[in-house]
Design a protein around this motif. Structure first.
Motif, mmCIF file in Angstrom:
data_model
loop_
_atom_site.group_PDB
_atom_site.id
_atom_site.type_symbol
_atom_site.label_atom_id
_atom_site.label_comp_id
_atom_site.label_asym_id
_atom_site.label_seq_id
_atom_site.Cartn_x
_atom_site.Cartn_y
_atom_site.Cartn_z
ATOM 1 N N ILE A 208 0.846 -1.192 0.000
ATOM 2 C CA ILE A 208 0.000 0.000 0.000
ATOM 3 C C ILE A 208 0.878 1.237 0.000
ATOM 4 C CG2 ILE A 208 -1.773 1.255 1.289
ATOM 5 C CD1 ILE A 208 -2.508 -1.523 2.531
ATOM 6 N N ALA A 209 0.604 2.163 -0.913
ATOM 7 C CA ALA A 209 1.429 3.369 -1.040
ATOM 8 C C ALA A 209 1.428 4.150 0.270
ATOM 9 C CB ALA A 209 0.908 4.239 -2.167
ATOM 10 N N GLY A 210 2.620 4.500 0.760
ATOM 11 C CA GLY A 210 2.727 5.315 1.964
ATOM 12 C C GLY A 210 2.702 4.507 3.243
ATOM 13 N N TYR A 211 2.485 3.218 3.138
ATOM 14 C CA TYR A 211 2.458 2.371 4.332
ATOM 15 C C TYR A 211 3.374 1.175 4.111
ATOM 16 C CZ TYR A 211 -1.337 5.042 6.255
ATOM 17 O OH TYR A 211 -2.087 6.065 6.783
ATOM 18 N N ILE A 212 3.818 0.587 5.222
ATOM 19 C CA ILE A 212 4.627 -0.625 5.109
ATOM 20 C C ILE A 212 3.909 -1.737 5.845
ATOM 21 C CG2 ILE A 212 6.739 -1.722 5.922
ATOM 22 C CD1 ILE A 212 8.235 0.772 5.180
ATOM 23 N N TYR B 152 -11.267 0.729 -5.015
ATOM 24 C CA TYR B 152 -10.199 1.130 -4.099
ATOM 25 C C TYR B 152 -9.353 2.264 -4.674
ATOM 26 C CZ TYR B 152 -10.592 -3.139 -1.182
ATOM 27 O OH TYR B 152 -10.992 -4.135 -0.340
ATOM 28 N N PRO B 153 -9.112 3.334 -3.890
ATOM 29 C CA PRO B 153 -8.043 4.245 -4.245
ATOM 30 C C PRO B 153 -6.710 3.595 -3.857
ATOM 31 C CG PRO B 153 -9.122 4.967 -2.213
ATOM 32 C CD PRO B 153 -9.807 3.697 -2.655
ATOM 33 N N PRO B 154 -5.580 4.019 -4.362
ATOM 34 C CA PRO B 154 -5.343 5.125 -5.297
ATOM 35 C C PRO B 154 -5.744 4.807 -6.743
ATOM 36 C CG PRO B 154 -3.350 4.576 -4.052
ATOM 37 C CD PRO B 154 -4.307 3.482 -3.823
ATOM 38 N N LEU B 155 -6.041 3.553 -7.076
ATOM 39 C CA LEU B 155 -6.331 3.237 -8.474
ATOM 40 C C LEU B 155 -7.527 4.048 -8.973
ATOM 41 C CD1 LEU B 155 -5.611 1.569 -10.924
ATOM 42 C CD2 LEU B 155 -7.029 -0.279 -10.066
ATOM 43 N N SER B 156 -8.557 4.186 -8.125
ATOM 44 C CA SER B 156 -9.759 4.889 -8.574
ATOM 45 C C SER B 156 -9.513 6.390 -8.741
ATOM 46 C CB SER B 156 -10.911 4.639 -7.599
ATOM 47 O OG SER B 156 -10.514 4.913 -6.288
ATOM 48 N N VAL B 157 -8.383 6.887 -8.212
ATOM 49 C CA VAL B 157 -8.055 8.297 -8.432
ATOM 50 C C VAL B 157 -7.450 8.485 -9.822
ATOM 51 C CG1 VAL B 157 -6.696 10.245 -7.553
ATOM 52 C CG2 VAL B 157 -7.808 8.698 -5.959
ATOM 53 N N GLN B 158 -6.814 7.423 -10.341
ATOM 54 C CA GLN B 158 -6.198 7.510 -11.664
ATOM 55 C C GLN B 158 -7.215 7.462 -12.807
ATOM 56 O OE1 GLN B 158 -3.419 4.294 -12.110
ATOM 57 N NE2 GLN B 158 -1.885 5.199 -10.762
ATOM 58 N N VAL B 159 -8.409 6.909 -12.516
ATOM 59 C CA VAL B 159 -9.395 6.661 -13.572
ATOM 60 C C VAL B 159 -9.912 7.974 -14.151
ATOM 61 C CG1 VAL B 159 -11.680 5.675 -13.989
ATOM 62 C CG2 VAL B 159 -10.071 4.475 -12.539
ATOM 63 N N GLY B 160 -10.366 7.930 -15.407
ATOM 64 C CA GLY B 160 -10.896 9.119 -16.065
ATOM 65 C C GLY B 160 -12.264 9.517 -15.547
ATOM 66 N N ASP B 247 -5.225 7.944 4.307
ATOM 67 C CA ASP B 247 -4.969 6.514 4.408
ATOM 68 C C ASP B 247 -5.828 5.753 3.387
ATOM 69 O OD1 ASP B 247 -4.666 3.887 5.048
ATOM 70 O OD2 ASP B 247 -4.989 4.150 7.203
ATOM 71 N N PRO B 248 -5.176 5.089 2.419
ATOM 72 C CA PRO B 248 -5.953 4.335 1.428
ATOM 73 C C PRO B 248 -6.839 3.284 2.079
ATOM 74 C CG PRO B 248 -3.599 4.299 0.885
ATOM 75 C CD PRO B 248 -3.736 4.959 2.217
#
Lengths: 407, 538
Positions: A208-212, B152-160, B247-248
């Motif tokens: 997960i980005a930003g977490y370990i 789920y973000p972050p993937l859903s933030v990349q979507v158009g 936090d994702p």
């Protein structure tokens, strides 16, 4: 007609029971059950899996048996008179207590047997001499950093022509690990969520980005263990295989030595102060771009708006202000179109990324590699600026912004 | 359907039946709105089913043959969303609209205008969903929603921009479902015929009462989560972005706080339908009425507190996962009691095997199987392997297709004669049943093996070692899909005509709805009926 459907139902019941029997007992058969475990944790998990599956199968057989008998015996066509008082007897009055107690008993058996293994899996040992590997998920490749050895490996899928029957299960550089060694894995991501899963090692942990997130293993058998990214991570989620090669500690030490020599040679070449020709840089740059950058910016530099901008000047970039504004500030975006901005800003973006966007820092690449990539990007895709960037320029830019990376 | 002519014969009274498009657009009649819900859900069922066919066709062989990866991911996403929000929930809502007033002796739903509004919000949401699928194909439309229904973000933030349409779809669906839930709760609590206590109420009404409360609790957090996503996408917030202090995983918690109880939202109305069908065809009362109601309440309550078993691999603490494991396993107690009561209802009955009953028996057996793999998944050490593999895909289709979808099919066959006044074709009904059973099991049973062997879910392309089971699965799915053409034909044929159905329709059926003509007149129970016999017969 009723007799016919009865027979079919019975056959269906038998088929399911048989299938479960196969799944339960012929576990060596590849492709039906878990592949053979290679760590103590995976063996524990395997046992729990078999135990719960056996309990489930027995319960299912009981349910099927009771229903089948009832379907046979309690039918109107056989002249069975419905027992209108069945629910008023002692069974009807007390089943709401008896059934939950029975189910609770089964539940406690299952949960109880899992509890101890769960603790062992979850609590990562705190030994000081544990080997540590940092796993970073990228769209769409894995990066492995051996924190104690100072070695870094990039692992990418191998196209079908080369991989053959191992297509989507093979990589260019495997994760080499010593056997009989306690290893701590630290998972993180550079972009979206990924998940590191090698069934035979018995763990799956999200990156997960930003977490370990951490997990651990002791591999006790030499071999090649294959897995895949398990968390949907965008377009090429299917192309993130994982290959772990478990070798003896002696072989591992030799492998580390070879990696260090390779890295030192590349480092020396980059730092040699040699002035490179445009042609050499473009050739190197194309390879590196295709490997590192094209997953997002595409082989033809047209990008994937709105997350990944084109690198081709004149390319449209329909995206939110959070994406276009940082580009505009750096001189790469004008009137809704991408333009080729100034060299120092270009180096800055590649070295440090752009916070708040999917663009990540690429400062783990050496000066020569970055010089080649930036030279390529400024001349390919009809950009034709004619700019040539030398490793020395990159070293200067690196010094101006962030501390140099030494590994 | 011939409501108009019959309404005059009965109690059409001072407000007659409206004609033409106004009858449907401005409808406040529970039967008409119920019918519209059912028609929309049937259309969505074919849309979502068509997507499943495309997915299985692509997976028939290794390699990428038919679809672009992002289009594939978009189909995976929308298949789930359409089946959950477009097919199952509206069908259950349609049956609630039709049957609850008839079962409790009410003249209509308590809030008829709101009923109209909740239906048309659903249609608006469906259109918005279709727009979200179409925009990526337009110039500048960006990537399609390639995140799976979990968004789920972050993937859903990349979507158009199709993601933004999807977010508004969720908002509209949320409003629609909450309005419908309020209506059902108010109707059940206030409009029961005199003499019918809550514990005399038919079990279908109980299942919907629990479902409606669940929906009101879980939809606002989900709407909040997608709104936060919208803000992260466009207004520079960082709710789900670690680099900005977010936090994702927060999104995952909010999503599954909705997403897990949603399973019971899909499940409970169908379980309620079984609670009518099994006593009817076993010709004896429901075994353990009180404990069935109790089990439904317990499923709803415990179901709200176990969401994070979808997140075992995200790095939760030992204490947290232990709690979620035990909580999840405990759900097997009320669910087991439900299944037990239904089997005990069959036991020592005098069963006949018309299509609704065949479905009920099939559901009990296959849903038990799906429930048992659920217990395997709840056990964390095992879940670490099963998670996000095809084992999970197999499990939830075994839980939701029998548990939710087939229950609704059973309901359709059970009530279609009441709704239309015509008997359906029993032979075609049985053909449909067997095609469904064979197709369904052939599709999803082999997927357990795929998952155990290491095939992750949501991948467009796979290693050749997974080929055989994928082929079997695809062939099964085509049988399953073809079965629905039979289904459609049976429905159309029954609506257009057939043997006349009497008031009672089924020999063993009990309840107020069977005292009415088939089809019931446009307005029913304008004077409340007298309740002579308590339903529970305690």
């Amino acid at each position: 007609m009723h007799g016919g459907s009865q027979f079919k139902r019975l056959m269906q019941f038998l088929a399911v029971a048989l299938f479960l029997g196969v799944a339960g007992h012929v576990h060596a058969e590849y492709g039906i059950n878990f592949p053979e475990p290679a760590t103590p944790s995976a063996r524990d998990i395997y046992q729990i899996h078999m135990r719960t599956m056996t309990i489930a199968t027995v319960l299912l057989i009981i349910v099927f048996a009771i229903v089948s008998y009832s379907l046979y015996a309690h039918r109107k066509s056989r002249g069975f008179t419905p027992d209108q008082n069945f629910h008023r007897g002692w069974f009807g009055r007390w089943s709401w207590v008896l059934v939950p107690l029975l189910v609770l008993g089964v539940d406690m058996t299952i949960a109880g047997s899992a509890e101890e293994v769960l603790k062992r899996l979850w609590l990562v040992p705190k030994d000081k001499d544990m080997m540590e590997v940092k796993i970073t998920g990228h769209q769409w490749w894995w990066e492995y950093e051996y924190l104690d050895q100072g070695v870094r490996v990039e692992s990418r899928y191998v196209p079908q022509e080369k991989a053959g029957s191992l297509y989507l299960r093979d990589v260019d550089n495997p994760l080499v690990l010593p056997i009989n060694t306690k290893i701590r894995f630290l998972n993180t991501s550079a972009d979206v969520n990924h998940s590191f899963w090698v069934p035979q090692l018995g763990f799956k942990k999200d990156a997960i980005a930003g977490y370990i997130t951490e997990t651990w293993a002791v591999i006790d058998k030499e071999g090649t263990y294959r897995g895949q990214c398990a968390q949907l991570c965008g377009t090429w989620h299917a192309r993130m295989p994982i290959v772990v090669q478990a070798v003896t500690p002696e072989k591992f030490t030799a492998w580390v030595g070879a990696q260090k020599t390779r890295m030192a040679a590349a480092e020396a070449e980059a730092a040699s102060g040699k002035v490179w020709s445009k042609e050499d840089l473009l050739e190197k740059g194309r390879d590196l771009y295709n490997k590192n950058c094209s997953a997002c910016h595409q082989l033809d530099g047209k990008g994937l708006p709105p997350a990944f901008p084109p690198l081709m000047a004149g390319g449209g970039f329909p995206a939110g202000e959070n994406m276009t504004k940082p580009l505009q500030e750096r001189g790469f975006f004008k009137d809704g179109k991408i333009v080729v901005g100034p060299v120092p800003k270009h180096l800055d973006i590649v070295l440090n990324g752009i916070a708040g966007t999917p663009m990540q820092p690429w400062n783990q690449l050496n000066d020569l590699e970055i010089a080649a990539i930036v030279t390529y990007e400024r001349n390919a895709f009809n950009n034709n600026t004619g700019d040539v960037i030398q490793p020395a320029d990159v070293a200067k830019a690196r010094g101006a912004t962030a501390p140099a990376k030494s590994d | 359907m011939n409501h108009a002519t019959i309404a005059h014969a009965h109690e059409g009274g001072h407000h007659g039946v409206p004609h033409g498009w106004r009858r449907w657009l401005f409808s406040t009649n529970h039967k008409d709105i119920g019918t519209m819900y059912l028609v929309v859900s049937l259309i969505m069922l074919f849309l979502g089913g068509g997507m499943a066919m495309l997915i299985r066709a692509e997976l028939f062989m290794p390699g990428i043959q038919l679809l672009q990866p992002d289009v594939y991911n978009n189909l995976v996403t929308n298949h789930a969303l359409i089946m959950v929000f477009g097919a199952v929930m509206p069908a259950a809502a349609g049956m609630a609209n039709w049957m609850i007033p008839l079962m409790i002796g009410a003249p209509d739903m308590a809030l008829p205008r709101m009923n109209n509004m909740s239906f048309w919000f659903l249609v608006a949401a469906a259109l918005m969903l279709v727009i979200s699928m179409v925009v990526p194909f337009l110039p500048g439309g960006g990537t399609p929603v390639n995140t799976g229904w979990t968004l789920y973000p972050p993937l859903s933030v990349q979507v158009g921009m199709s993601m933004d349409f999807l977010i508004f779809t969720v908002h509209l669906l949320g409003i629609s479902s909450i309005l419908a839930s309020i209506n059902i709760i108010v109707t059940i609590l206030n409009c029961r015929a005199p003499g019918m206590g809550l514990m005399d109420m038919p079990i279908f009404c109980w299942s919907w009462l629990v479902t409606a409360f669940l929906l009101i609790v879980i939809l606002p957090p989900f709407a909040g989560a997608v709104t936060m996503l919208l803000f992260d996408r466009h207004f520079g917030t960082s709710f789900f972005n670690a680099a900005g202090g977010g936090d994702p995983q927060l999104f995952q918690h909010l999503f599954w706080f909705f997403g897990h109880p949603e399973v019971y939202v899909l499940l409970l109305p169908s379980m309620g339908i079984l609670g009518h069908i099994i006593p009817t065809f076993a010709r004896k009362p429901l075994f353990g009425y009180q404990s069935t109601v109790g089990a439904m309440l317990a499923v709803g309550t415990i179901g709200l507190a176990v969401w994070a078993h979808h997140q075992y691999t995200t790095g939760l603490s030992l204490a947290a996962v232990t709690y979620f494991m035990i909580g999840t396993i405990v759900i097997s107690i009320p669910v087991g009691l439900l299944v037990f009561n239904y089997i005990a209802t069959m036991w020592r009955g005098a069963m006949t095997f018309e299509t609704p009953m065949l479905f009920a028996i099939g559901i009990i057996l296959m849903f038990s199987f799906g429930g048992l793999t659920g217990v395997m998944l709840a056990t964390i050490p095992g879940d670490i392997q099963y998670h996000d593999s095809y084992f999970v895909v197999a499990h939830f289709h075994y839980a939701l297709i029998p548990g939710a979808l087939l229950g609704l099919y059973a309901g359709v066959f059970y009530w279609l004669p009441k709704w239309t006044g015509n008997m359906y074709d029993e032979r075609l009904g049985k053909i449909f049943f067997w095609m469904v059973i064979i197709g369904f099991n052939l599709t999803f049973f082999p997927q357990h093996f795929l998952g155990l062997a290491g095939m992750p879910r949501r991948i467009i392309d796979y290693n050749p070692m997974f080929t055989e089971f994928n082929m079997i699965s695809s062939i099964g799915s085509f049988i399953f899909g073809a079965a629905h053409l039979v289904f459609l034909y049976v429905i159309v044929k029954t609506v257009r005509g057939g043997a006349r159905a009497g008031d009672q329709v089924w020999e063993g059926a009990k309840g107020l709805e069977w005292t009415l003509p088939s089809p019931p007149p446009f307005h029913t129970f304008t004077t409340p009926p007298q309740i002579k016999l308590a339903q529970s017969e305690a």
